[in-house]
Write a protein that holds these residues in place. Structure first.
Motif, PDB file in Angstrom:
ATOM      1  N   PRO A  42       0.795  -1.227   0.000  1.00 55.96           N
ATOM      2  CA  PRO A  42       0.000   0.000   0.000  1.00 55.96           C
ATOM      3  C   PRO A  42       0.828   1.277   0.000  1.00 55.96           C
ATOM      4  N   GLN A  43       1.978   1.235   0.649  1.00 51.64           N
ATOM      5  CA  GLN A  43       2.842   2.419   0.644  1.00 51.64           C
ATOM      6  C   GLN A  43       3.389   2.683  -0.756  1.00 51.64           C
ATOM      7  N   LYS A  44       3.734   1.599  -1.442  1.00 52.98           N
ATOM      8  CA  LYS A  44       4.289   1.753  -2.792  1.00 52.98           C
ATOM      9  C   LYS A  44       3.309   2.450  -3.715  1.00 52.98           C
ATOM     10  N   ILE A  45       2.047   2.145  -3.565  1.00 52.51           N
ATOM     11  CA  ILE A  45       1.080   2.697  -4.513  1.00 52.51           C
ATOM     12  C   ILE A  45       0.256   3.829  -3.912  1.00 52.51           C
ATOM     13  N   GLY A  46       0.629   4.259  -2.727  1.00 51.19           N
ATOM     14  CA  GLY A  46      -0.029   5.422  -2.137  1.00 51.19           C
ATOM     15  C   GLY A  46      -1.423   5.176  -1.621  1.00 51.19           C
ATOM     16  N   LEU A  47      -1.644   3.984  -1.128  1.00 52.06           N
ATOM     17  CA  LEU A  47      -2.953   3.681  -0.541  1.00 52.06           C
ATOM     18  C   LEU A  47      -2.850   3.734   0.978  1.00 52.06           C
ATOM     19  N   LYS A  48      -3.803   4.381   1.597  1.00 52.30           N
ATOM     20  CA  LYS A  48      -3.811   4.415   3.060  1.00 52.30           C
ATOM     21  C   LYS A  48      -4.610   3.227   3.579  1.00 52.30           C
ATOM     22  N   ARG A  49      -4.096   2.068   3.254  1.00 53.93           N
ATOM     23  CA  ARG A  49      -4.754   0.833   3.664  1.00 53.93           C
ATOM     24  C   ARG A  49      -3.742  -0.094   4.305  1.00 53.93           C
ATOM     25  N   CYS A  50      -4.226  -0.949   5.185  1.00 56.64           N
ATOM     26  CA  CYS A  50      -3.383  -1.978   5.760  1.00 56.64           C
ATOM     27  C   CYS A  50      -3.079  -3.013   4.675  1.00 56.64           C
ATOM     28  N   GLY A  51      -1.877  -3.555   4.736  1.00 58.41           N
ATOM     29  CA  GLY A  51      -1.495  -4.556   3.752  1.00 58.41           C
ATOM     30  C   GLY A  51      -2.432  -5.750   3.737  1.00 58.41           C
ATOM     31  N   LYS A  52      -2.857  -6.118   4.913  1.00 60.10           N
ATOM     32  CA  LYS A  52      -3.775  -7.252   5.000  1.00 60.10           C
ATOM     33  C   LYS A  52      -5.097  -6.940   4.319  1.00 60.10           C
ATOM     34  N   SER A  53      -5.500  -5.685   4.444  1.00 57.97           N
ATOM     35  CA  SER A  53      -6.749  -5.279   3.815  1.00 57.97           C
ATOM     36  C   SER A  53      -6.612  -5.336   2.295  1.00 57.97           C
ATOM     37  N   CYS A  54      -5.435  -4.937   1.797  1.00 58.96           N
ATOM     38  CA  CYS A  54      -5.174  -5.003   0.355  1.00 58.96           C
ATOM     39  C   CYS A  54      -5.225  -6.444  -0.126  1.00 58.96           C
ATOM     40  N   ARG A  55      -4.570  -7.286   0.634  1.00 57.19           N
ATOM     41  CA  ARG A  55      -4.553  -8.695   0.257  1.00 57.19           C
ATOM     42  C   ARG A  55      -5.968  -9.260   0.174  1.00 57.19           C
ATOM     43  N   LEU A  56      -6.766  -8.936   1.199  1.00 63.36           N
ATOM     44  CA  LEU A  56      -8.135  -9.434   1.254  1.00 63.36           C
ATOM     45  C   LEU A  56      -8.955  -8.903   0.078  1.00 63.36           C
ATOM     46  N   ARG A  57      -8.761  -7.627  -0.207  1.00 60.17           N
ATOM     47  CA  ARG A  57      -9.515  -7.018  -1.300  1.00 60.17           C
ATOM     48  C   ARG A  57      -9.170  -7.675  -2.634  1.00 60.17           C
ATOM     49  N   TRP A  58      -7.887  -7.916  -2.816  1.00 61.17           N
ATOM     50  CA  TRP A  58      -7.445  -8.539  -4.052  1.00 61.17           C
ATOM     51  C   TRP A  58      -7.974  -9.973  -4.155  1.00 61.17           C
ATOM     52  N   LEU A  59      -7.779 -10.733  -3.104  1.00 59.97           N
ATOM     53  CA  LEU A  59      -8.146 -12.145  -3.157  1.00 59.97           C
ATOM     54  C   LEU A  59      -9.656 -12.348  -3.272  1.00 59.97           C
ATOM     55  N   ASN A  60     -10.395 -11.515  -2.601  1.00 64.34           N
ATOM     56  CA  ASN A  60     -11.839 -11.749  -2.533  1.00 64.34           C
ATOM     57  C   ASN A  60     -12.648 -11.000  -3.582  1.00 64.34           C
ATOM     58  N   TYR A  61     -12.032 -10.004  -4.203  1.00 63.87           N
ATOM     59  CA  TYR A  61     -12.859  -9.175  -5.079  1.00 63.87           C
ATOM     60  C   TYR A  61     -12.193  -8.812  -6.406  1.00 63.87           C
ATOM     61  N   LEU A  62     -10.940  -8.398  -6.372  1.00 65.65           N
ATOM     62  CA  LEU A  62     -10.307  -7.851  -7.570  1.00 65.65           C
ATOM     63  C   LEU A  62      -9.634  -8.896  -8.444  1.00 65.65           C
ATOM     64  N   ARG A  63      -9.249  -9.990  -7.834  1.00 67.66           N
ATOM     65  CA  ARG A  63      -8.571 -11.051  -8.573  1.00 67.66           C
ATOM     66  C   ARG A  63      -9.396 -11.459  -9.794  1.00 67.66           C
ATOM     67  N   PRO A  64      -8.723 -11.767 -10.900  1.00 67.08           N
ATOM     68  CA  PRO A  64      -9.463 -12.164 -12.103  1.00 67.08           C
ATOM     69  C   PRO A  64     -10.228 -13.477 -11.888  1.00 67.08           C
ATOM     70  N   ASN A  65     -11.290 -13.635 -12.670  1.00 64.06           N
ATOM     71  CA  ASN A  65     -12.073 -14.875 -12.683  1.00 64.06           C
ATOM     72  C   ASN A  65     -12.766 -15.198 -11.364  1.00 64.06           C
ATOM     73  N   ILE A  66     -13.041 -14.154 -10.599  1.00 65.63           N
ATOM     74  CA  ILE A  66     -13.791 -14.378  -9.363  1.00 65.63           C
ATOM     75  C   ILE A  66     -15.278 -14.415  -9.692  1.00 65.63           C
ATOM     76  N   LYS A  67     -15.945 -15.431  -9.146  1.00 67.86           N
ATOM     77  CA  LYS A  67     -17.392 -15.522  -9.321  1.00 67.86           C
ATOM     78  C   LYS A  67     -18.069 -15.083  -8.025  1.00 67.86           C
ATOM     79  N   HIS A  68     -19.158 -14.364  -8.153  1.00 68.16           N
ATOM     80  CA  HIS A  68     -19.926 -13.965  -6.965  1.00 68.16           C
ATOM     81  C   HIS A  68     -21.358 -14.453  -7.092  1.00 68.16           C
ATOM     82  N   GLY A  69     -21.839 -15.046  -6.019  1.00 63.78           N
ATOM     83  CA  GLY A  69     -23.230 -15.490  -5.987  1.00 63.78           C
ATOM     84  C   GLY A  69     -23.505 -16.596  -6.985  1.00 63.78           C
ATOM     85  N   GLY A  70     -24.785 -16.940  -7.104  1.00 63.70           N
ATOM     86  CA  GLY A  70     -25.206 -17.924  -8.087  1.00 63.70           C
ATOM     87  C   GLY A  70     -24.538 -19.282  -7.949  1.00 63.70           C
ATOM     88  N   PHE A  71     -24.525 -19.779  -6.732  1.00 64.79           N
ATOM     89  CA  PHE A  71     -23.935 -21.094  -6.513  1.00 64.79           C
ATOM     90  C   PHE A  71     -24.794 -22.168  -7.169  1.00 64.79           C
TER      91      PHE A  71
END
Length: 352
Positions: A42-71
């Motif tokens: 987050p410091q490298k890219i100027g985000l005022k976020r915790c690293g863990k929060s970035c990781r979570l955001r990426w893994l759960n939402y931003l990562r490619p080919n993520i499916k949401h809902g519709g199980f």
DNA sequence: AATTGCATCAACCGCCCAGGC
DNA sequence: GGCCTGGGCGGTTGATGCAAT
């Protein structure tokens, strides 16, 4: 000395991510990767976020080919199968469902699937006597819910309930439908000693098990599906517990080390998977749907489990989840990996 | 139309483990 | 060997939207 502190908690932003933040994070990772260090990212890219929060955001939402809902129906069954067998190991379950995240599956289970399964039997008098109604704190089998919850974790209780549903759905002699058997197995009745002192290999068939071998008679007169005697537990070799204490809070058995060959495991697993998947489908979608969809269902289940037992993918899976056989020469250390609560569950009705 | 209750899900929290120092 | 941190994970919370009253 150790490393630098994770992040300055006072200066990090919390709450929902803005589209701008998402774009920054996504663009950077797609171009540079995580660099192996989420905390510094987050410091490298100027985000005022915790690293863990970035990781979570990426893994759960931003990562490619993520499916949401519709199980899908088959995803439901895979989730249920694995939950019953290994509990709330969401990352392991997610690994079997491409495009799904552990968080997504966890939410889906907690909000929908659990109710779908556990709700099926809640209305019946028998289930009411045994079920733990966490929402209403109603009495359970004459024992206060507080006491029950001390003896068994929520996860273990749910899995036990699901097991009993599967076992007792068509089986009037089963533990689930036979109050005479309850005290012996009630978590407060004799919650540890038989399990703690028993070698995983020497647990004998219980009265429940023996009863389940008998021809099934449906008291209500409903149409019967043939019960599967000695319904094998497809996951009994699949269980992996790498923590020192089980969900019951008791130490895992460490003496009596038993090994299970991978060949035997694969054979048992494949044979049993179909049975469990069918039972689960009955619970989730009703018996009638069994007919006409069974071939597809079995194929689906087998494909799923075939992946685990197959070649490339399965090796990844085994390695990822602690079944790497480098240290055990092609065998899996059964006893040292088995949780007492799981032993107890499987001791109720399944061969070990 | 306002209020209440419930369902959903993104995000956070806290713990554990592996590994660097 | 012990301390400390990053990464990973499961449990929980809180915001939001929808349905029921």
């Amino acid at each position: 000395m150790g490393r630098a502190p994770c992040c300055d908690k006072a200066n990090v932003k919390k709450g929902p991510w803005s589209p701008e933040e998402d774009a920054k994070l996504k663009a950077y990772i797609e171009e540079h990767g995580t660099g192996g260090n989420w905390i510094a990212l987050p410091q490298k890219i100027g985000l005022k976020r915790c690293g863990k929060s970035c990781r979570l955001r990426w893994l759960n939402y931003l990562r490619p080919n993520i499916k949401h809902g519709g199980f899908s129906e088959q995803e439901d069954q895979i989730i249920c199968s694995l939950y019953i067998s290994i509990g709330s190991r969401w990352s392991i379950i997610a690994a079997q469902l491409p495009g799904r995240t552990d968080n997504d599956i966890k939410n889906y289970w907690n909000t929908r699937l659990k109710k779908k399964l556990l709700g099926k039997r809640r209305d019946s008098p028998q289930s009411r006597r045994l079920s733990i109604n966490q929402d209403t704190n109603e009495e359970t089998n004459g024992i206060s819910p507080d006491a029950s919850s001390q003896a068994l974790s929520t996860s273990a209780l749910e899995r036990m309930q699901l097991h009993m549903q599967l076992q007792g759905l068509y089986n009037p002699f089963s533990f689930y439908n036979n109050p005479a058997l309850w005290p012996k197995f009630h978590p407060l009745g004799d919650k540890v000693s038989p399990i703690q002192q028993t070698d995983a290999n020497t647990i004998a068939a219980t009265p429940v098990q023996q009863a389940s071998d008998a021809t099934m008679i449906e008291p209500s007169g409903q149409n019967l599906l043939p019960i599967k005697p000695n319904m094998p537990n497809p996951m009994n070799a699949y269980i992996h517990e790498d923590r020192n204490t089980s969900t019951l809070g008791f130490p895992s058995p460490s003496s009596s080390r038993t090994t299970l060959s991978m060949d035997n495991f694969n054979t048992n697993f494949n044979a049993a998977a179909v049975g469990l998947e069918d039972e689960l489908h009955d619970l989730l979608y009703g018996k009638n749907e069994c007919f006409g969809r069974q071939d597809k269902q079995q194929q689906t289940a087998m494909e799923c489990f075939k992946d685990m037992n197959g070649e490339k993918e399965s090796m990844n899976w085994w390695a990822t989840n602690g079944f790497d056989d480098k240290s055990s020469a092609g065998t899996w250390d059964f006893a040292s990996n088995l949780q007492p609560d799981l032993l107890q569950e499987y001791g109720l009705g399944y061969d070990l």
